[in-house]
Design an enzyme around this catalytic site. Structure first.
Site, PDB file in Angstrom:
ATOM      1  N   CYS A   1      -2.383 -11.105  13.786  1.00 53.96           N
ATOM      2  CA  CYS A   1      -3.195 -10.466  12.939  1.00 53.96           C
ATOM      3  C   CYS A   1      -4.171 -11.153  12.040  1.00 53.96           C
ATOM      4  CB  CYS A   1      -2.621  -9.434  12.084  1.00 53.96           C
ATOM      5  SG  CYS A   1      -1.548  -8.279  13.199  1.00 53.96           S
TER       6      CYS A   1
ATOM      7  N   HIS B   1      -7.573  -7.099   6.634  1.00 58.67           N
ATOM      8  CA  HIS B   1      -6.995  -6.698   7.807  1.00 58.67           C
ATOM      9  C   HIS B   1      -6.225  -5.403   7.751  1.00 58.67           C
ATOM     10  CE1 HIS B   1      -4.519  -6.264  11.263  1.00 58.67           C
ATOM     11  NE2 HIS B   1      -3.314  -6.581  10.720  1.00 58.67           N
TER      12      HIS B   1
ATOM     13  N   ASN C   1      -3.720  -0.166  13.165  1.00 59.73           N
ATOM     14  CA  ASN C   1      -3.944  -1.661  13.255  1.00 59.73           C
ATOM     15  C   ASN C   1      -4.197  -2.187  14.303  1.00 59.73           C
ATOM     16  OD1 ASN C   1      -3.139  -4.286  13.260  1.00 59.73           O
ATOM     17  ND2 ASN C   1      -1.114  -4.032  11.948  1.00 59.73           N
TER      18      ASN C   1
HETATM   19  N1  ACO Z   1       8.610   8.179  11.690  1.00 62.55           N
HETATM   20  C1  ACO Z   1       9.642   8.781  10.767  1.00 62.55           C
HETATM   21  N2  ACO Z   1      10.505   8.013  10.174  1.00 62.55           N
HETATM   22  C2  ACO Z   1      10.366   6.680  10.574  1.00 62.55           C
HETATM   23  C3  ACO Z   1       9.285   6.148  11.262  1.00 62.55           C
HETATM   24  C4  ACO Z   1       8.224   7.067  11.905  1.00 62.55           C
HETATM   25  N3  ACO Z   1       7.371   6.281  12.490  1.00 62.55           N
HETATM   26  N4  ACO Z   1       9.292   4.951  11.205  1.00 62.55           N
HETATM   27  C5  ACO Z   1      10.588   4.305  10.329  1.00 62.55           C
HETATM   28  N5  ACO Z   1      11.162   5.406  10.028  1.00 62.55           N
HETATM   29  C6  ACO Z   1      12.142   5.655   9.117  1.00 62.55           C
HETATM   30  C7  ACO Z   1      13.087   4.622   9.210  1.00 62.55           C
HETATM   31  O1  ACO Z   1      14.073   4.685  10.329  1.00 62.55           O
HETATM   32  C8  ACO Z   1      13.865   4.779   7.914  1.00 62.55           C
HETATM   33  O2  ACO Z   1      14.768   5.735   7.903  1.00 62.55           O
HETATM   34  P1  ACO Z   1      16.182   5.511   7.277  1.00 62.55           P
HETATM   35  O3  ACO Z   1      16.046   5.271   5.935  1.00 62.55           O
HETATM   36  O4  ACO Z   1      16.890   6.847   7.695  1.00 62.55           O
HETATM   37  O5  ACO Z   1      16.841   4.288   7.745  1.00 62.55           O
HETATM   38  C9  ACO Z   1      12.730   5.371   7.064  1.00 62.55           C
HETATM   39  O6  ACO Z   1      11.920   5.826   7.913  1.00 62.55           O
HETATM   40  C10 ACO Z   1      12.286   4.022   6.121  1.00 62.55           C
HETATM   41  O7  ACO Z   1      11.826   3.143   7.096  1.00 62.55           O
HETATM   42  P2  ACO Z   1      11.327   1.589   6.328  1.00 62.55           P
HETATM   43  O8  ACO Z   1      11.037   0.880   7.531  1.00 62.55           O
HETATM   44  O9  ACO Z   1      11.977   1.399   5.305  1.00 62.55           O
HETATM   45  O10 ACO Z   1       9.728   2.206   5.867  1.00 62.55           O
HETATM   46  P3  ACO Z   1       8.760   1.702   5.012  1.00 62.55           P
HETATM   47  O11 ACO Z   1       8.458   2.366   3.804  1.00 62.55           O
HETATM   48  O12 ACO Z   1       8.820   0.032   4.869  1.00 62.55           O
HETATM   49  O13 ACO Z   1       7.372   1.862   5.920  1.00 62.55           O
HETATM   50  C11 ACO Z   1       6.161   0.195   7.633  1.00 62.55           C
HETATM   51  C12 ACO Z   1       7.559   1.115   7.369  1.00 62.55           C
HETATM   52  C13 ACO Z   1       5.134   1.321   7.479  1.00 62.55           C
HETATM   53  C14 ACO Z   1       6.220  -0.541   8.910  1.00 62.55           C
HETATM   54  C15 ACO Z   1       6.113  -0.758   6.424  1.00 62.55           C
HETATM   55  O14 ACO Z   1       7.160  -1.337   6.272  1.00 62.55           O
HETATM   56  C16 ACO Z   1       4.718  -1.678   6.585  1.00 62.55           C
HETATM   57  O15 ACO Z   1       3.614  -1.371   6.864  1.00 62.55           O
HETATM   58  N6  ACO Z   1       4.953  -2.964   7.012  1.00 62.55           N
HETATM   59  C17 ACO Z   1       4.001  -4.122   7.115  1.00 62.55           C
HETATM   60  C18 ACO Z   1       3.362  -3.999   8.393  1.00 62.55           C
HETATM   61  C19 ACO Z   1       2.427  -5.035   8.600  1.00 62.55           C
HETATM   62  O16 ACO Z   1       1.865  -5.325   7.794  1.00 62.55           O
HETATM   63  N7  ACO Z   1       2.559  -5.790   9.682  1.00 62.55           N
HETATM   64  C20 ACO Z   1       1.651  -7.078   9.716  1.00 62.55           C
HETATM   65  C21 ACO Z   1       0.685  -7.265  10.313  1.00 62.55           C
HETATM   66  S1  ACO Z   1       1.307  -6.629  12.304  1.00 62.55           S
HETATM   67  C22 ACO Z   1       1.100  -8.317  13.115  1.00 62.55           C
HETATM   68  O17 ACO Z   1       0.929  -9.492  12.703  1.00 62.55           O
HETATM   69  C23 ACO Z   1       0.985  -8.128  14.685  1.00 62.55           C
END
Ligand code: ACO
Length: 319
Positions: free
Chosen positions: A114, A246, A276
């Site tokens: 990214c 980004h 994204n």
């Molecule tokens: N719908 C419903 N529930 C979901 C979903 C979904 N789509 N996805 C995950 N959950 C659930 C999980 O299973 C978890 O459930 P549990 O508590 O029962 O185990 C709960 O939601 C919380 O999950 P987390 O992963 O802890 O959620 P978080 O608040 O961290 O959000 C997210 C997840 C959106 C992915 C966030 O961590 C994020 O944006 N991270 C950074 C991503 C990023 O910047 N990537 C870099 C660029 S990409 C690249 O380089 C290719």
């Protein structure tokens, strides 16, 4: 007046098909509310089966060149930032160069996940400053839909397809790229990776991500990177007119701005509409801001990104 790389024009391309959060398959067991509140994403654009990365990149490139008011043949460097190239080789950049009918100069791809667009800008800027290129076409183009596991709700809801491009030209002008900071730390490679091959037109691997950890690294690393770059150039936070991040997650953008002490109003956001799009997200957001006349000539802009690698970086420029 300094000789610098000046943005002549910008263009973006999005595929026709829109998938809203509510359109996502029921079996994913996700909700519009979860996706919106955790990420800010409402919808994403998805390429049709016949569209390759080079098709998206080509459309964005044509618009960028048109908006730059130059001819294709004046381009002597093409760089494509991508993690979803058409083939393992040749590069997507040479394919686009060929489609544009450019017969001179050189073309290659850059892979920094990214952060790819920031890396590509930095490379083009250096070629221009060293007079090895005059007009560089810098493209970020991705078809992430091809490397998503559509059964994994924790990743597949986050990404979309698209392409954006800019033309950079060497000019003696009080505008252009001021400075770019690049970083990587391979110790964190397993926080975000694809468990398979390269090519996006065949069976590639799927994205694996430890989202929470990436989130934590993103806010800390992007804040430090921007502060370092500002300091190196004797600039203050108040000098910044716009941050074009980004577009991974609205909460990462908000928290980074908050940590920097910069108003959220200065952060340009398209993740709600495009999700994204990896290395395409910065030029797509610039294109959106230019089409809405939000960004104007003379504005000080920060581009910033973090992605798999981990890789990260930021560019400060006067538009
Ligand atoms: N719908 C419903 N529930 C979901 C979903 C979904 N789509 N996805 C995950 N959950 C659930 C999980 O299973 C978890 O459930 P549990 O508590 O029962 O185990 C709960 O939601 C919380 O999950 P987390 O992963 O802890 O959620 P978080 O608040 O961290 O959000 C997210 C997840 C959106 C992915 C966030 O961590 C994020 O944006 N991270 C950074 C991503 C990023 O910047 N990537 C870099 C660029 S990409 C690249 O380089 C290719």
């Amino acid at each position: 007046m300094k000789f610098s790389s000046y943005i002549l024009g910008c263009g973006g391309y999005l595929p026709k098909k829109i998938i809203t959060n509510n359109d996502l398959p029921k079996k994913l067991n996700t909700t519009d509310e979860w996706i919106k509140t955790r990420t800010g994403i409402c919808q994403r654009y998805i390429a049709n089966k016949k569209q390759l990365n080079s098709d998206l990149g080509f459309e964005a490139a044509k618009k960028a060149i048109k908006n730059s008011k130059i001819n294709n043949t004046e381009i002597d460097l093409v760089i494509v930032a991508t993690s979803t190239p058409d083939h393992t080789f040749p590069s997507t950049a040479t394919k686009i160069q060929g489609k544009l009918g450019i017969k001179k100069g050189f073309a290659f791809d850059v892979q920094a996940a990214c952060s790819g667009f920031i890396y590509a800008i930095s490379i083009a800027d250096n070629y221009i400053k060293n007079k090895q290129a005059r007009n560089a076409l810098v493209i970020g183009s991705e078809v992430f839909s091809r490397i998503l596991d559509w059964n994994d709700r924790s990743t597949c809801v986050l990404f979309g397809d698209g392409a954006g491009a800019i033309v950079l030209t060497g000019r003696k002008k009080n505008s252009g790229i001021i400075s770019t900071e690049l970083y990587s730390d391979g110790r964190f490679y397993d926080l975000l990776y694809v468990d398979g091959g390269v090519a996006s037109n065949q069976k590639a691997g799927h994205i694996k991500m430890k989202g929470k950890e990436v989130f934590r690294h993103a806010v800390e690393k992007l804040t430090n990177c921007i502060e370092t770059n500002l300091k190196k150039n004797n600039l203050k936070k108040n000098d910044i007119d716009w941050i074009i991040p980004h577009q991974a997650n609205k909460r990462i953008m908000d928290m980074t701005a908050n940590k920097l002490g910069i108003s959220k109003d200065k952060v340009l956001v398209t993740v709600d509409k495009y999700a994204n799009t990896s290395s395409a997200s910065i030029p797509l957001t610039l294109d959106h801001a230019l089409s809405k006349k939000i960004v104007k000539r003379g504005d000080i802009i920060v581009f910033e990104a973090i992605g798999g690698g981990l890789t990260w970086g930021c560019s400060i420029l006067k538009y």
